[in-house]
Design a protein around this motif. Structure first.
Motif, mmCIF file in Angstrom:
data_model
loop_
_atom_site.group_PDB
_atom_site.id
_atom_site.type_symbol
_atom_site.label_atom_id
_atom_site.label_comp_id
_atom_site.label_asym_id
_atom_site.label_seq_id
_atom_site.Cartn_x
_atom_site.Cartn_y
_atom_site.Cartn_z
ATOM 1 N N LYS A 45 0.854 -1.184 0.000
ATOM 2 C CA LYS A 45 0.000 0.000 0.000
ATOM 3 C C LYS A 45 0.890 1.234 0.000
ATOM 4 O O LYS A 45 1.403 1.660 1.023
ATOM 5 N N GLY A 46 1.082 1.809 -1.184
ATOM 6 C CA GLY A 46 1.952 2.972 -1.295
ATOM 7 C C GLY A 46 3.014 2.762 -2.339
ATOM 8 O O GLY A 46 2.921 1.885 -3.194
ATOM 9 N N GLY A 47 4.053 3.583 -2.287
ATOM 10 C CA GLY A 47 5.111 3.521 -3.281
ATOM 11 C C GLY A 47 5.961 2.272 -3.149
ATOM 12 O O GLY A 47 6.102 1.691 -2.067
ATOM 13 N N ASN A 48 6.540 1.871 -4.255
ATOM 14 C CA ASN A 48 7.397 0.684 -4.259
ATOM 15 C C ASN A 48 8.651 0.899 -3.420
ATOM 16 O O ASN A 48 9.321 1.928 -3.534
ATOM 17 N N ILE A 49 8.972 -0.104 -2.606
ATOM 18 C CA ILE A 49 10.162 -0.082 -1.768
ATOM 19 C C ILE A 49 11.295 -0.804 -2.497
ATOM 20 O O ILE A 49 11.077 -1.833 -3.137
ATOM 21 N N GLY A 50 12.506 -0.255 -2.398
ATOM 22 C CA GLY A 50 13.695 -0.923 -2.908
ATOM 23 C C GLY A 50 14.521 -1.431 -1.744
ATOM 24 O O GLY A 50 14.629 -0.763 -0.709
ATOM 25 N N LEU A 51 15.121 -2.607 -1.900
ATOM 26 C CA LEU A 51 15.891 -3.226 -0.820
ATOM 27 C C LEU A 51 17.172 -3.837 -1.359
ATOM 28 O O LEU A 51 17.147 -4.579 -2.334
ATOM 29 N N SER A 52 18.284 -3.507 -0.711
ATOM 30 C CA SER A 52 19.562 -4.138 -1.008
ATOM 31 C C SER A 52 19.964 -4.986 0.188
ATOM 32 O O SER A 52 20.072 -4.476 1.313
ATOM 33 N N PHE A 53 20.165 -6.286 -0.052
ATOM 34 C CA PHE A 53 20.548 -7.214 1.016
ATOM 35 C C PHE A 53 22.018 -7.599 0.854
ATOM 36 O O PHE A 53 22.487 -7.856 -0.260
ATOM 37 N N GLY A 54 22.739 -7.641 1.981
ATOM 38 C CA GLY A 54 24.139 -8.040 1.936
ATOM 39 C C GLY A 54 24.675 -8.310 3.322
ATOM 40 O O GLY A 54 23.951 -8.188 4.322
ATOM 41 N N ASN A 55 25.956 -8.628 3.387
ATOM 42 C CA ASN A 55 26.569 -8.961 4.675
ATOM 43 C C ASN A 55 26.627 -7.769 5.620
ATOM 44 O O ASN A 55 26.620 -7.947 6.845
ATOM 45 N N GLU A 56 26.683 -6.572 5.062
ATOM 46 C CA GLU A 56 26.794 -5.399 5.915
ATOM 47 C C GLU A 56 25.461 -5.001 6.546
ATOM 48 O O GLU A 56 25.420 -4.328 7.568
ATOM 49 N N GLY A 57 24.368 -5.391 5.914
ATOM 50 C CA GLY A 57 23.055 -5.023 6.429
ATOM 51 C C GLY A 57 22.069 -4.805 5.299
ATOM 52 O O GLY A 57 22.259 -5.303 4.185
ATOM 53 N N ILE A 58 21.045 -4.035 5.592
ATOM 54 C CA ILE A 58 19.983 -3.791 4.609
ATOM 55 C C ILE A 58 19.934 -2.296 4.290
ATOM 56 O O ILE A 58 19.909 -1.451 5.194
ATOM 57 N N PHE A 59 19.939 -1.993 3.006
ATOM 58 C CA PHE A 59 19.799 -0.636 2.492
ATOM 59 C C PHE A 59 18.397 -0.546 1.904
ATOM 60 O O PHE A 59 18.041 -1.323 1.025
ATOM 61 N N MET A 60 17.601 0.425 2.373
ATOM 62 C CA MET A 60 16.179 0.493 2.025
ATOM 63 C C MET A 60 15.864 1.824 1.347
ATOM 64 O O MET A 60 16.437 2.863 1.691
ATOM 65 N N ILE A 61 14.967 1.770 0.383
ATOM 66 C CA ILE A 61 14.502 2.983 -0.296
ATOM 67 C C ILE A 61 12.992 3.084 -0.085
ATOM 68 O O ILE A 61 12.235 2.240 -0.564
ATOM 69 N N ASP A 62 12.578 4.109 0.647
ATOM 70 C CA ASP A 62 11.173 4.379 0.961
ATOM 71 C C ASP A 62 10.573 3.303 1.867
ATOM 72 O O ASP A 62 11.101 2.192 1.986
ATOM 73 N N ASP A 63 9.441 3.638 2.525
ATOM 74 C CA ASP A 63 8.893 2.713 3.518
ATOM 75 C C ASP A 63 7.365 2.753 3.624
ATOM 76 O O ASP A 63 6.797 2.347 4.632
ATOM 77 N N GLN A 64 6.702 3.278 2.586
ATOM 78 C CA GLN A 64 5.244 3.269 2.512
ATOM 79 C C GLN A 64 4.600 3.951 3.721
ATOM 80 O O GLN A 64 5.108 4.935 4.232
ATOM 81 N N TYR A 65 3.448 3.433 4.176
ATOM 82 C CA TYR A 65 2.695 4.061 5.274
ATOM 83 C C TYR A 65 3.084 3.466 6.627
ATOM 84 O O TYR A 65 3.510 2.311 6.723
ATOM 85 N N ALA A 66 2.861 4.248 7.679
ATOM 86 C CA ALA A 66 3.180 3.792 9.038
ATOM 87 C C ALA A 66 2.409 2.528 9.389
ATOM 88 O O ALA A 66 2.937 1.624 10.043
ATOM 89 N N GLU A 67 1.146 2.449 8.938
ATOM 90 C CA GLU A 67 0.319 1.301 9.306
ATOM 91 C C GLU A 67 0.832 -0.021 8.743
ATOM 92 O O GLU A 67 0.492 -1.096 9.241
ATOM 93 N N GLY A 68 1.662 0.053 7.714
ATOM 94 C CA GLY A 68 2.141 -1.179 7.086
ATOM 95 C C GLY A 68 3.544 -1.581 7.444
ATOM 96 O O GLY A 68 4.015 -2.640 7.012
ATOM 97 N N ILE A 69 4.234 -0.781 8.268
ATOM 98 C CA ILE A 69 5.660 -1.031 8.480
ATOM 99 C C ILE A 69 5.914 -2.353 9.208
ATOM 100 O O ILE A 69 6.933 -3.020 8.986
ATOM 101 N N GLU A 70 5.004 -2.772 10.062
ATOM 102 C CA GLU A 70 5.195 -4.044 10.773
ATOM 103 C C GLU A 70 5.201 -5.212 9.792
ATOM 104 O O GLU A 70 6.066 -6.092 9.852
ATOM 105 N N GLN A 71 4.242 -5.222 8.861
ATOM 106 C CA GLN A 71 4.190 -6.291 7.864
ATOM 107 C C GLN A 71 5.396 -6.222 6.927
ATOM 108 O O GLN A 71 5.962 -7.251 6.548
ATOM 109 N N ILE A 72 5.804 -5.004 6.579
ATOM 110 C CA ILE A 72 6.972 -4.824 5.709
ATOM 111 C C ILE A 72 8.218 -5.411 6.368
ATOM 112 O O ILE A 72 9.012 -6.109 5.721
#
Length: 341
Positions: A45-72
């Motif tokens: 629900k909202g804009g598309n999120i981008g995610l980079s996964f690697g050994n150092e951690g997670i790099f994230m682009i955008d995070d949609q709405y507050a109500e959805g962050i738990e599911q994300i």
């Protein structure tokens, strides 16, 4: 101005709530889509999120709405249990920044173009419902910045006055994946937030800047829509450019906004492809373009009117000079005291 920010953001959020409903009718569903071995797109629900996964951690682009962050976050943990270390906001709208506060409280460092911080700060100051300060990016940039993270160079750059005045795109140079934010709606007419610094010419220029940077093999995560290609981005640029030119022609020919908004021939080739089926209808998009054309051509129109008035004044002066001399008789000799017959 701040009231315009809130109004535009609220309008966009209401549109996106409708647009993001899934086929199941559920209020909120998410889907993780693998773009390559390291990069994923998360739709919900909202804009598309981008995610980079690697050994150092997670790099994230955008995070949609507050109500959805738990599911994300649950979805992200199915790929990696590493923390979300960095987050980039592509612009200030709530369907891209709503999860900021939760992530910040968990230690995520948030980055954005400097105008995003200013827009969000303005909303915090004006909003009656309390917005947490943690929503604000803690690192801002003017033009660009570079991350070296998860084994690749990540280039973040500003595109001026496109969707808003604070848009950023994110290019994973080794993976050859570009996240455009809302400067690209794949296969749909875009929302251009002209109340908050967006413009159609800036939008076209922003896409042009991206096309110069990437290549035909680049995979593109749009702000909304499915994963796209170089050709998809070219199509979006062509669509915007040709509609802009057509509307400009009608404007110069003195057509009104109401007349242009109903001209099906301007957009037919794109409507047939479903561009008007998103939350921005064909009519709404044409009205946006018309208003932009009118605003951009206002100085030209004013100069043209001044030139017209000057020409009329000159013509009247010339007519007066060339007209017959009325009520004037040639001078006659008048005898005086020293005249001799």
């Amino acid at each position: 101005m701040l009231s315009k920010i809130i109004f535009s953001a609220t309008l966009l959020f209401s549109f996106l709530t409708v647009y993001s409903q899934t086929d199941t009718g559920n209020k909120f569903n998410t889907k993780l889509i693998k773009v390559n071995n390291k990069i994923y797109m998360l739709q919900g629900k909202g804009g598309n999120i981008g995610l980079s996964f690697g050994n150092e951690g997670i790099f994230m682009i955008d995070d949609q709405y507050a109500e959805g962050i738990e599911q994300i976050q649950k979805d992200i943990k199915t790929i990696s249990k590493n923390p979300i270390q960095f987050l980039v906001n592509t612009h200030f709208h709530g369907d891209h920044t709503g999860g900021n506060a939760v992530l910040a409280q968990q230690g995520t460092i948030i980055f954005s173009q400097e105008n995003v911080h200013a827009r969000l700060q303005g909303m915090i100051a004006e909003e009656k419902k309390k917005i947490p300060q943690e929503i604000l990016p803690v690192v801002t940039f003017s033009e660009d910045l570079t991350f070296h993270y998860n084994g690749e160079k990540i280039y973040v750059f500003h595109v001026h006055n496109a969707h808003t005045d604070g848009d950023a795109m994110v290019y994973f140079t080794d993976s050859n994946v570009l996240h455009t934010g809302d400067v690209f709606f794949n296969g749909k007419y875009p929302f251009i937030d002209t109340d908050n610094g967006g413009s159609i010419q800036g939008y076209i220029d922003g896409i042009g800047k991206a096309l110069l940077l990437i290549n035909e093999d680049t995979k593109i995560i749009p702000g909304h829509g499915d994963v796209g290609t170089y050709k998809d981005l070219q199509k979006a640029s062509y669509m915007l450019s040709i509609i802009y030119k057509r509307v400009t022609t009608h404007y110069i020919n003195k057509k009104t906004e109401e007349e242009v908004a109903q001209m099906k021939d301007i957009t037919k080739e794109f409507d047939d492809l479903g561009y008007g089926d998103g939350f921005i209808s064909t009519e709404a998009f044409l009205r946006t373009v018309y208003k932009e054309v009118a605003k951009e051509r206002s100085p030209i129109d004013k100069n043209a009117e001044k030139n017209r008035q000057a020409r009329e004044k000159l013509e009247k002066m010339q007519e007066k000079q060339n007209s017959p001399q009325e009520n004037k008789t040639p001078p006659q000799n008048v005898k005086g005291s020293n005249d001799v017959d």
